[in-house]
Design a protein around this motif. Structure first.
Motif, mmCIF file in Angstrom:
data_model
loop_
_atom_site.group_PDB
_atom_site.id
_atom_site.type_symbol
_atom_site.label_atom_id
_atom_site.label_comp_id
_atom_site.label_asym_id
_atom_site.label_seq_id
_atom_site.Cartn_x
_atom_site.Cartn_y
_atom_site.Cartn_z
ATOM 1 N N GLN A 599 0.814 -1.210 0.000
ATOM 2 C CA GLN A 599 0.000 0.000 0.000
ATOM 3 C C GLN A 599 0.855 1.271 0.000
ATOM 4 O OE1 GLN A 599 -3.479 0.614 -0.064
ATOM 5 N NE2 GLN A 599 -3.474 -1.506 -0.811
ATOM 6 N N TYR A 600 2.164 1.122 -0.066
ATOM 7 C CA TYR A 600 3.014 2.298 -0.082
ATOM 8 C C TYR A 600 2.912 2.962 -1.456
ATOM 9 C CZ TYR A 600 6.896 5.466 0.443
ATOM 10 O OH TYR A 600 7.659 6.604 0.504
ATOM 11 N N ALA A 601 2.456 4.213 -1.469
ATOM 12 C CA ALA A 601 2.182 4.928 -2.722
ATOM 13 C C ALA A 601 3.102 6.131 -2.843
ATOM 14 C CB ALA A 601 0.719 5.364 -2.771
ATOM 15 N N HIS A 602 4.367 5.888 -3.105
ATOM 16 C CA HIS A 602 5.351 6.965 -3.145
ATOM 17 C C HIS A 602 5.095 7.935 -4.291
ATOM 18 C CE1 HIS A 602 9.217 8.703 -1.920
ATOM 19 N NE2 HIS A 602 9.425 8.939 -3.207
ATOM 20 N N GLY A 603 4.360 7.503 -5.300
ATOM 21 C CA GLY A 603 4.089 8.355 -6.446
ATOM 22 C C GLY A 603 3.190 9.529 -6.138
ATOM 23 N N ASN A 604 2.635 9.584 -4.933
ATOM 24 C CA ASN A 604 1.848 10.744 -4.529
ATOM 25 C C ASN A 604 2.302 11.197 -3.145
ATOM 26 O OD1 ASN A 604 0.010 12.642 -5.401
ATOM 27 N ND2 ASN A 604 -1.754 11.603 -4.556
ATOM 28 N N GLN A 605 1.993 12.424 -2.795
ATOM 29 C CA GLN A 605 2.639 13.060 -1.656
ATOM 30 C C GLN A 605 2.192 12.607 -0.258
ATOM 31 O OE1 GLN A 605 2.053 14.812 -4.598
ATOM 32 N NE2 GLN A 605 4.238 14.652 -4.899
ATOM 33 N N PRO A 606 0.930 12.243 -0.020
ATOM 34 C CA PRO A 606 0.489 12.076 1.375
ATOM 35 C C PRO A 606 1.299 11.106 2.220
ATOM 36 C CG PRO A 606 -1.414 12.210 -0.066
ATOM 37 C CD PRO A 606 -0.206 12.156 -0.960
ATOM 38 N N ILE A 607 1.889 10.093 1.629
ATOM 39 C CA ILE A 607 2.571 9.077 2.436
ATOM 40 C C ILE A 607 4.093 9.166 2.348
ATOM 41 C CG2 ILE A 607 2.725 7.239 0.708
ATOM 42 C CD1 ILE A 607 1.770 5.273 2.905
ATOM 43 N N GLN A 608 4.625 10.120 1.637
ATOM 44 C CA GLN A 608 6.067 10.124 1.381
ATOM 45 C C GLN A 608 6.900 10.243 2.652
ATOM 46 O OE1 GLN A 608 6.754 13.141 -1.626
ATOM 47 N NE2 GLN A 608 6.142 11.779 -3.297
ATOM 48 N N HIS A 609 6.378 10.870 3.690
ATOM 49 C CA HIS A 609 7.139 11.023 4.937
ATOM 50 C C HIS A 609 7.076 9.791 5.822
ATOM 51 C CE1 HIS A 609 3.039 11.613 6.215
ATOM 52 N NE2 HIS A 609 3.406 11.557 7.479
ATOM 53 N N MET A 610 6.178 8.877 5.511
ATOM 54 C CA MET A 610 5.870 7.755 6.416
ATOM 55 C C MET A 610 7.082 6.876 6.698
ATOM 56 S SD MET A 610 5.112 4.300 5.303
ATOM 57 C CE MET A 610 5.066 2.882 6.375
ATOM 58 N N LEU A 611 7.989 6.742 5.738
ATOM 59 C CA LEU A 611 9.160 5.885 5.947
ATOM 60 C C LEU A 611 10.005 6.353 7.123
ATOM 61 C CD1 LEU A 611 10.418 5.372 2.272
ATOM 62 C CD2 LEU A 611 8.718 4.057 3.529
ATOM 63 N N TYR A 612 9.935 7.622 7.434
ATOM 64 C CA TYR A 612 10.764 8.184 8.500
ATOM 65 C C TYR A 612 10.131 8.033 9.883
ATOM 66 C CZ TYR A 612 13.933 10.070 5.041
ATOM 67 O OH TYR A 612 14.865 10.178 4.044
ATOM 68 N N LEU A 613 8.939 7.499 9.954
ATOM 69 C CA LEU A 613 8.242 7.460 11.239
ATOM 70 C C LEU A 613 8.736 6.356 12.165
ATOM 71 C CD1 LEU A 613 4.585 8.344 10.212
ATOM 72 C CD2 LEU A 613 6.565 9.827 10.649
ATOM 73 N N TYR A 614 9.466 5.382 11.646
ATOM 74 C CA TYR A 614 10.070 4.368 12.516
ATOM 75 C C TYR A 614 11.007 5.023 13.540
ATOM 76 C CZ TYR A 614 8.508 0.683 9.277
ATOM 77 O OH TYR A 614 7.764 -0.184 8.507
ATOM 78 N N ALA A 615 11.578 6.167 13.170
ATOM 79 C CA ALA A 615 12.516 6.854 14.062
ATOM 80 C C ALA A 615 11.831 7.390 15.311
ATOM 81 C CB ALA A 615 13.194 8.002 13.308
ATOM 82 N N TYR A 616 10.498 7.516 15.271
ATOM 83 C CA TYR A 616 9.749 8.006 16.428
ATOM 84 C C TYR A 616 9.396 6.882 17.400
ATOM 85 C CZ TYR A 616 8.813 12.316 13.751
ATOM 86 O OH TYR A 616 8.918 13.485 13.041
ATOM 87 N N ALA A 617 9.682 5.651 17.006
ATOM 88 C CA ALA A 617 9.258 4.505 17.811
ATOM 89 C C ALA A 617 10.413 3.562 18.121
ATOM 90 C CB ALA A 617 8.147 3.749 17.085
ATOM 91 N N GLY A 618 11.635 4.036 17.933
ATOM 92 C CA GLY A 618 12.781 3.264 18.377
ATOM 93 C C GLY A 618 13.278 2.201 17.434
ATOM 94 N N GLU A 619 12.867 2.243 16.164
ATOM 95 C CA GLU A 619 13.399 1.301 15.185
ATOM 96 C C GLU A 619 13.883 2.060 13.945
ATOM 97 O OE1 GLU A 619 11.050 -2.160 14.387
ATOM 98 O OE2 GLU A 619 10.692 -2.573 16.511
ATOM 99 N N PRO A 620 14.840 2.962 14.137
ATOM 100 C CA PRO A 620 15.286 3.796 13.009
ATOM 101 C C PRO A 620 15.920 3.015 11.880
ATOM 102 C CG PRO A 620 16.778 4.025 14.879
ATOM 103 C CD PRO A 620 15.584 3.262 15.377
#
Length: 759
Positions: A599-620
């Motif tokens: 479901q990762y849709a990098h071709g559009n903007q809404p989810i592009q930052h999502m890959l970086y969210l692991y850093a907020y939960a201790g699994e960078p």
């Protein structure tokens, strides 16, 4: 012995030359302006065109393969060129304004677009940001272009012919041409635009040719007239002459949104007596100097090409709409009142796309142009009463959100000064509490400010997406208010509203969901349904749109374990979709489906930052893995090199930031979330004279994980970098490894900013 000395001397010379070549690269030569141009309505590989222009230049030139008015003005698969077009088009979906075309032809004169078109081959095409050349086979003419900010030079090489012509097409919305043979000059204007209405809009042009005009004609569409001056719905001018073998004919071209006289002034100021070659070299120098703010080293040639092709694409929009008058004053045509006004003005960008990474990059690397842009926003408000959310060049009701708040707030929070920030704060408050024309302000504000969300059942489309974006925009306004020392009584309401995202969270699914006016959630609910409550995406994409409070979102999901599992699910779910809202598989859906990333849709903007969210939960380390994976799979410096719309620099900015090793998840927070760098070394040459040096000497295709990190010589375990630290200059050393370090960046104190963590 003398041969030995000669050999050593040659070796030293060659080594010195190699070192010098490595030391002072022509970074612009890495750029492929055709990246993303192999696109069509059904599937976007970028939806770009080769833009021949200077950074943020008022005018851009491109070969035109599409018909007049077609947003796909150049497509890589096309076989024929029908003109060289001045364009201001930010995307095919927005289409164009300020446009006219020039085309050399020979033989039997045909003035229609199809009639004058010529076959061409990419094998006989040279495309650089500062220079374009192509062989027009049907006319046996080589055409060349090189730009300045508001003008261009053309060089047409003809063969021996009694019937050599140049067609000037002013397009079909109402236009004017006049041929002045005694001055070897053509003047005119075009009024064609796609988004409006625009009052008193004219794109004036002046063209000088360096060869006596022996044939001069005007056409109303394809009908020959008996006048050298013509106002018509579709006016064209044709000049002709005899040419010898290899004869070169030069054109000097300039335009203005103000007047013919201003176009003449632009031409004199920007070209003077410069030859084509001098103009080309100056343009090349501008590109090299601009790109030199970011010097990447130690990657493959393909990686460097992709990196600089993306950086090139980031440096066009918004483009300058302003000009410099005879008294050296900054003036502009106002798309809001149709008058000539003083001060800066920019146009051609959608904040829904570009607030995420493009503007953060400009604020970090090119703050000087951002200051001009902020002054331009003040003029938008003074002349139109609102800040634009999509300008092309006036207000355009296209995308959702009130993300001008992020554009304004971030610039000031990251050090922007020298303009009236208090006035802009006033504008933001006005926009946050009212609905304006053409998508300005906030649609549904009467519900949002009362209920804390835009209801699903009140006939306002994309209600959940609007709510989530308004919540972040409120955070941006609050942060700016704090920085400007506004009274707590005035700004506390924005802090409260920034938590409104919580009202759409549905616990049983752990996803965001539309909510009705009575407080019930939309039923039935399909998290794979695109559109409807969301914008060009589904709930799996928009659930992560809580840029300012990822910790708060994590709390709603039940904690770190559940949050990580939900992030992982984005990649393990099948790429299924419900397209019933649109009634067709829109290109954004297809682009998600075909890249095999769930479901990762990098071709559009809404989810592009999502890959970086692991850093907020201790699994960078998961961020590090996925970011490198996306860079490797979805970006190439080729005509099909993007995985969706490039969108005014935003999708490119994701790559450039990610290759640097960090990303602005929350632009108004002043932090960048760490990923992992792509190159062995990258240097940011900041405008304040400081340098940020990012070293990762053991970086490789296998070593994608950060084993350890130091900032200015000190060990660094945080999962973020501060803007302030970077502005002061920094040396950041990454020790990369093939295995993730699962002990680094795992403490709560290491996590990036979230509003819920404020004391």
């Amino acid at each position: 012995m003398k041969y030995l000395f000669l050999f050593i001397a040659l070796l030293i010379s060659a080594t010195t030359f190699a070192q010098q070549a490595k030391k002072t690269p022509n970074l612009v030569d890495y750029v492929n302006p055709l990246m993303g141009s192999d696109s069509k309505y059904e599937l976007s590989n970028g939806n770009t065109y080769p833009a021949i222009a200077l950074p943020w230049g008022m005018n851009t030139w491109t070969p035109q393969t599409g018909k007049m008015g077609d947003g796909w003005q150049y497509t890589y698969e096309a076989n024929k060129i029908n003109g060289f077009k001045q364009t201001h088009q930010p995307s095919p979906w927005m289409n164009d304004y300020g446009q006219f075309a020039i085309m050399p032809v020979t033989g039997h004169l045909k003035v229609s677009q199809n009639g004058r078109a010529s076959w061409f081959s990419h094998k006989a095409e040279t495309v650089k940001p500062y220079y374009y050349s192509v062989f027009l086979a049907d006319h046996d003419v080589t055409a060349e272009i090189t730009p300045t900010e508001r003008t261009a030079q053309f060089r047409f090489t003809y063969q021996k012919n009694d019937s050599s012509f140049i067609v000037i097409d002013a397009f079909d919305r109402g236009s004017y041409v006049k041929i002045i043979p005694g001055e070897n000059k053509i003047i005119g204007y075009s009024t064609k635009y796609a988004r409006g209405p625009l009052k008193n809009f004219k794109d004036y042009f002046v063209i000088y040719v360096d060869k006596p005009i022996t044939i001069a004609r005007t056409y109303s569409d394809t009908t020959l007239t008996d006048s050298l001056s013509l106002h018509a719905k579709h006016a064209m001018a044709i000049i002709g002459f005899k040419t010898a073998d290899g004869e070169i004919v030069h054109l000097r071209v300039s335009s203005s949104f103000i007047s013919i006289e201003q176009a003449e002034l632009n031409l004199k100021r920007e070209q003077g007596n410069d030859s084509f070659d001098v103009t080309e070299q100056k343009a090349k120098n501008v590109w090299n100097n601009t790109l030199n703010h970011v010097v990447a080293e130690g990657g493959t040639t393909d990686q460097l090409r992709t990196f600089y092709s993306c950086l090139y694409r980031m440096l066009f929009f918004p483009n300058k709409l302003y000009e410099i008058d005879a008294n050296n004053k900054i003036i502009h045509y106002s798309p809001y009142n149709g008058k000539i006004m003083s001060g800066y003005m920019f146009a051609g960008t959608g904040f829904w796309d570009t607030f995420r990474a493009l503007y953060p990059f400009l604020n970090l690397t090119y703050p000087g142009i951002v200051k001009e842009m902020q002054e331009g926003l003040i003029n938008d408000y003074k002349e139109g009463g609102w800040l634009p959310e999509w300008s092309s060049p006036g207000y355009s009701n296209v995308m959702i959100g009130n993300n001008s708040a992020s554009i304004v707030a971030e610039a000031y929070l990251k050090g922007g000064r020298g303009y009236d920030a208090d006035k802009l704060f006033e504008v933001l408050v006005h926009g946050a509490n009212n609905t304006g024309p053409e998508g300005t302000g906030r649609v549904g504000v009467e519900y949002y400010n009362k209920l804390g969300y835009v209801p699903y059942d009140v006939k306002i489309n994309e209600s959940a997406a609007r709510t989530l974006e308004y919540a972040y925009d409120d955070f941006a306004i609050y942060q700016l208010g704090v920085a400007l020392h506004k009274p707590a009584a005035e700004i506390e309401i924005f802090k409260q509203r920034s938590m409104n995202y919580r009202k759409l969270f549905y616990p049983s699914t752990g996803l965001m969901r539309g909510k009705n006016k009575d407080g019930s959630f939309e039923t039935p609910f399909n998290p794979f349904k695109w559109g409807d409550a969301f914008t060009e995406g589904n709930s799996w994409h928009y659930t992560w749109g809580v840029f300012h409070d990822i910790q708060g979102l994590m709390n709603l999901m039940g904690g770190k374990k559940q949050f990580i599992a939900k992030l992982d699910s984005v990649f393990t779910l099948p790429p299924i979709f419900d397209d019933s809202y649109y009634g067709e598989v829109i290109h954004e859906i297809r682009e998600m489906q075909i890249v095999n990333m769930g479901q990762y849709a990098h071709g559009n903007q809404p989810i592009q930052h999502m890959l970086y969210l692991y850093a907020y939960a201790g699994e960078p380390w998961k961020t590090q893995y996925h970011v490198r994976d996306v860079m490797n799979k979805l970006y190439f410096a080729t005509p099909d090199g993007y995985c969706g719309d490039e969108d005014n620099g935003q999708t490119s900015a994701w790559y450039v930031f990610s290759a640097m090793g960090f990303y602005p998840v929350c632009p108004a927070s002043g932090q960048y979330v760490l990923g992992a760098p792509l190159f062995k070394k990258l240097t940011l040459n900041l405008e304040n004279g400081k340098k940020v040096v990012l070293n990762a000497p053991n970086n490789s295709d296998n070593n994608v994980y950060i084993n350890s990190l130091s900032v200015n010589g000190k060990p660094y375990d945080y999962n973020w970098l501060s803007h302030t630290t970077l502005l002061q200059g920094a040396i950041i050393n990454f020790n990369m490894s093939a295995q993730p370090n699962k002990l680094r960046g795992i403490k709560t104190v290491d996590y990036p900013y979230s509003l819920s963590n404020e004391k």
